[in-house]
Design a protein around this motif. Structure first.
Motif, PDB file in Angstrom:
ATOM      1  N   GLU A 109       1.897  -0.385   6.349  1.00 27.20           N
ATOM      2  CA  GLU A 109       1.843  -1.503   4.672  1.00 27.20           C
ATOM      3  C   GLU A 109       3.336  -0.846   4.135  1.00 27.20           C
ATOM      4  N   TRP A 139      -5.738  -4.936   2.276  1.00 25.39           N
ATOM      5  CA  TRP A 139      -4.627  -4.893   2.254  1.00 25.39           C
ATOM      6  C   TRP A 139      -4.339  -6.792   1.523  1.00 25.39           C
ATOM      7  N   SER A 142      -4.242  -6.726  -2.066  1.00 27.71           N
ATOM      8  CA  SER A 142      -2.884  -5.952  -2.757  1.00 27.71           C
ATOM      9  C   SER A 142      -2.243  -7.423  -3.613  1.00 27.71           C
ATOM     10  N   VAL A 147       2.074  -7.800   1.809  1.00 30.33           N
ATOM     11  CA  VAL A 147       1.048  -6.757   2.188  1.00 30.33           C
ATOM     12  C   VAL A 147      -0.058  -7.676   2.373  1.00 30.33           C
TER      13      VAL A 147
END
Length: 238
Positions: A109, A139, A142, A147
């Protein structure tokens, strides 16, 4: 004629890499690392082989404890411009972090805004399928578009240059949950990845993509473009 991409890994690039690593890890044996990278087989290696070769030699000259090595790489990567040249950072995690799940996922990440982890994440999906698809959902939420793109690009069933994910060729339902979350993403970068993922799915499950196209079309000009791009293989086939 354009210069081969593999030549981006020049002596100047490797010299800069050693300098940046050494600045955060003074024990780094820069001369030996450089000699090991430019070995007698270097000239025969293509782009991805050179990436992997650099990652292997980083492993050889960084601390053997995975967490220590990754910490050094995390300190070094912000010193580079974003680009494919530094994808050996996530490649390092793919090669040496499979048994260190938490550290590895955190590193992937962290690395992906600088160098996409879309290749490196796939062996983790194979080994930890349920855990990883839960992570992909995280993710997908995010704040960072890189990401969010990792959430969809990383689980493409047929990502070019990468290992295939046959379980998603057979049943793309886990992937569709991610794409549903990102179909109206504000970033074109992410929406294009959603379209490419759907295009992958259409090659094995055309009926699913046709159904999705019918339900998504007409929501916005951006979504309409994405649906058309997602259906390009189906349209070409008539």
């Amino acid at each position: 004629m354009a210069e081969p991409l593999k030549n981006r890994y020049s002596s100047g690039f490797i010299e800069r890499l050693t300098r940046e690593i050494e600045s955060v890890y003074p024990k780094f044996a820069s001369d030996r690392f450089t000699s090991d990278v430019f070995d007698e087989n270097w000239g025969d290696k293509e782009l991805k082989d050179r990436m992997g070769h650099i990652a292997q030699n980083l492993h050889k000259h960084l601390p053997k404890t995975f967490g220590q090595a990754v910490d050094i790489l995390k300190q070094a990567i912000p010193r580079f411009d974003q680009g494919f040249e530094i994808m050996f950072f996530p490649d390092f995690v793919e090669r040496y972090g499979m048994d260190e799940y938490e550290l590895s996922i955190d590193a992937l990440e962290y690395f992906t805004p600088y160098a996409s982890s879309e290749f490196a994440v796939r062996p983790f999906i194979q080994r930890y399928p349920k855990r990883m698809m839960t992570q992909m959902k995280r993710w997908a939420g995010s704040e960072n578009e890189n990401v969010r793109r990792l959430a969809t690009e990383g689980c493409r069933p047929r990502l070019p240059w990468a290992m295939a994910l046959p379980q998603f060729k057979k049943d793309p339902a886990p992937v569709m949950r991610i794409l549903e979350m990102l179909k109206a993403d504000p970033s074109e970068y992410v929406r294009r990845s959603v379209a490419n993922n759907l295009n992958d799915i259409s090659k094995d499950n055309p009926a699913i993509v046709i159904q999705i196209a019918k339900s998504w079309i007409g929501r916005s000009p951006e979504t309409d473009w994405m649906v058309k791009h997602a259906c390009r293989t189906l349209l070409k086939a008539g």
